[in-house]
Design an enzyme around this catalytic site. Structure first.
Site, PDB file in Angstrom:
ATOM      1  N   ARG A  46      19.358 -58.502  -5.561  1.00  0.00           N
ATOM      2  CA  ARG A  46      19.369 -58.678  -4.030  1.00  0.00           C
ATOM      3  C   ARG A  46      19.250 -59.992  -3.449  1.00  0.00           C
ATOM      4  O   ARG A  46      19.376 -60.080  -2.486  1.00  0.00           O
ATOM      5  CB  ARG A  46      19.431 -57.488  -3.567  1.00  0.00           C
ATOM      6  N   TYR A  99      36.226 -67.201  16.748  1.00  0.00           N
ATOM      7  CA  TYR A  99      36.937 -66.634  15.828  1.00  0.00           C
ATOM      8  C   TYR A  99      37.109 -64.992  16.666  1.00  0.00           C
ATOM      9  O   TYR A  99      36.042 -64.779  16.326  1.00  0.00           O
ATOM     10  CB  TYR A  99      35.867 -67.119  15.018  1.00  0.00           C
ATOM     11  N   ASP A 171      29.015 -72.182  13.819  1.00  0.00           N
ATOM     12  CA  ASP A 171      30.122 -71.891  13.291  1.00  0.00           C
ATOM     13  C   ASP A 171      30.362 -73.033  13.371  1.00  0.00           C
ATOM     14  O   ASP A 171      31.402 -73.958  13.782  1.00  0.00           O
ATOM     15  CB  ASP A 171      31.592 -70.872  13.861  1.00  0.00           C
ATOM     16  N   LYS A 196      36.497 -70.324   3.975  1.00  0.00           N
ATOM     17  CA  LYS A 196      37.649 -71.610   3.721  1.00  0.00           C
ATOM     18  C   LYS A 196      37.459 -72.540   3.099  1.00  0.00           C
ATOM     19  O   LYS A 196      37.972 -72.023   1.854  1.00  0.00           O
ATOM     20  CB  LYS A 196      37.791 -71.508   5.655  1.00  0.00           C
TER      21      LYS A 196
HETATM   22  C1  LIG Z   1      37.100 -66.842   8.775  1.00  0.00           C
HETATM   23  C2  LIG Z   1      36.045 -67.246   9.601  1.00  0.00           C
HETATM   24  C3  LIG Z   1      34.933 -66.459  10.498  1.00  0.00           C
HETATM   25  C4  LIG Z   1      34.553 -65.050   9.110  1.00  0.00           C
HETATM   26  O1  LIG Z   1      34.672 -65.630   8.300  1.00  0.00           O
HETATM   27  P1  LIG Z   1      35.172 -64.488   6.509  1.00  0.00           P
HETATM   28  O2  LIG Z   1      34.664 -64.507   5.478  1.00  0.00           O
HETATM   29  O3  LIG Z   1      36.451 -63.265   6.938  1.00  0.00           O
HETATM   30  O4  LIG Z   1      34.236 -63.053   6.628  1.00  0.00           O
HETATM   31  C5  LIG Z   1      34.125 -67.228  10.824  1.00  0.00           C
HETATM   32  N1  LIG Z   1      34.483 -68.333  11.741  1.00  0.00           N
HETATM   33  C6  LIG Z   1      35.640 -68.691  11.375  1.00  0.00           C
HETATM   34  C7  LIG Z   1      35.571 -69.674  12.855  1.00  0.00           C
HETATM   35  C8  LIG Z   1      36.636 -68.794  10.603  1.00  0.00           C
HETATM   36  O5  LIG Z   1      37.985 -69.095  10.306  1.00  0.00           O
END
Ligand SMILES: *Cc1c(COP(=O)(O)O)cnc(C)c1O
Length: 380
Positions: A46, A99, A171, A196
């Site tokens: 961890r 998001y 982000d 992604k």
């Molecule tokens: C998908 C996404 C998230 C969340 O990520 P997860 O891996 O699904 O928890 C956060 N920000 C953006 C812009 C996203 O497209």
């Protein structure tokens, strides 16, 4: 070393023990301590794991950060970044069309711990200035925003944050470090859903936090080790593997997105097209100055709800699904999918209407993707 070479050789490119060109998966939970008076490199997984460490070094290198930490999902990473710097009584100013999962985190989770928020159009610096309060500690930004691809001027945002004593968190999921390196523009921390584009193959969930300073890194590390939302060694390996082809995927997928956006802009049934690579996009000039590419996500509206539904129903090569960033092209319907959690009035006021479709362009031949959309748009 140029950036494209760095992706492959800038960090952790070989196993230090065997020379293997693929960092091994270390499933161990615990590690032998030869001498109880000396802190060993690894104690418990961890707190630190060699496969995850190799990934974290790679992520830090990609974005020019002092530290990076890998999490079990994007929202786990965002939660860690925010809670590393926020306490009860603090306030966040956040991008309005954020998001959906981040929206839920602010409105339905952190608020229970006394952390307040205000949403603002962060593509407008004046609106951000106006939203800042004496207890504002964080500017939480998303650019291009989701799903309308609004662009933030990062230099302006970093200047506001400096003047008002706020920490900036971006982000950076949509552009990835391949196209945009926010820490170079004064942003303090970036967060990613590595699920992604960084992963790129729709076959894992992962998140990352990258910090400009070591101090912020230590704060994030404490949250990671304390709350334990770490990325598994198996998924750390898979993500390292995905990152090796980041250049090839991002370049080709963005090229496809540009072609499709241009084509959409010529269709009479596509009433608006949102892609920052189009010169008429309001954020085009800023992004052209601050980034090296425009990404592979395109949104558009149709002339009727029936047309939007026909497209969703009749496409063959596009996968109708939530998520984005994979090598297969994905088509999604934000009002019923990614943004269904938003109250209807909020959704409508943001422009997330029932005619809005979001595309994540993959690696198929763009001619096929265009032909498929053209056919579906005329189908009854
Ligand atoms: C998908 C996404 C998230 C969340 O990520 P997860 O891996 O699904 O928890 C956060 N920000 C953006 C812009 C996203 O497209």
């Amino acid at each position: 070393m140029k950036y494209d070479t760095k992706i492959l050789h800038g960090a952790a490119d070989r196993d230090p023990y065997t020379g293997a060109l693929s960092i091994p998966i270390y499933p161990a939970s615990t590690y032998h301590q030869k001498n109880i008076d000396e802190a060993p490199g690894y104690v418990y997984s961890r707190a630190g794991n060699p496969t995850r460490r190799a990934l974290e070094e790679t992520l830090a290198m990609l974005e020019g950060g002092a530290r990076a930490y890998a999490f079990a999902s994007g929202v786990a990473a965002i939660t860690a970044a925010l809670t590393a710097v926020l306490s009860a009584g603090d306030h966040i100013v956040a991008t309005r069309d954020i998001y959906g999962g981040s929206y839920r985190l602010l409105t339905d989770y952190l608020d229970r711990f006394g952390i307040e928020h205000t949403f603002a159009d962060t593509s407008d610096p004046r609106e951000v200035e106006h939203a800042i309060r004496p207890n504002t500690r964080v500017l939480f930004l998303e650019s291009p925003s989701n799903p309308l691809l609004k662009i933030i001027d990062f230099e302006a945002m970093a200047a506001i944050a400096r003047a008002r004593g706020c920490i900036t968190i971006l982000d950076n999921t949509f552009l990835t470090p391949y196209f945009f390196r926010p820490l170079d523009f004064g942003i303090d921390m970036s967060v990613h859903s590595a699920t992604k584009f960084l992963g790129g193959h729709s076959d894992l969930l992962a998140g990352a936090v990258i910090t400009k300073s070591r101090e912020l890194g230590e704060q994030v590390y404490r949250v990671q080790a304390t709350t334990g939302g770490v990325l598994s060694p198996e998924n750390s390996w898979l993500l390292l593997r995905g990152i090796k082809t980041l250049r090839a995927r991002m370049t080709l997928q963005a090229e496809g997105a540009m072609r499709i956006a241009r084509w959409l802009a010529d269709q009479r049934w596509a009433t608006s097209v949102y892609y920052p690579g189009l010169p008429e996009h309001p954020g085009h000039d800023i992004l052209k100055r601050q980034a090296t590419g425009f990404g592979a996500v395109v949104s558009f509206t149709t002339d009727s709800v029936a047309r939007a539904h026909a497209i969703m129903k009749h496409v063959q090569y596009w996968t109708v699904a939530v998520s984005l960033g994979g090598v297969e092209s994905i088509l999604s319907y934000p009002s019923r999918m990614s943004h269904a959690a938003l109250p209807v009035e909020t959704r409508e006021s943001l422009g997330i209407t029932d005619t809005l479709i979001r595309l994540s362009v993959g690696l198929e031949d763009a001619d096929d993707l265009i032909e498929d959309l053209a056919r579906a748009a005329e189908a009854r």
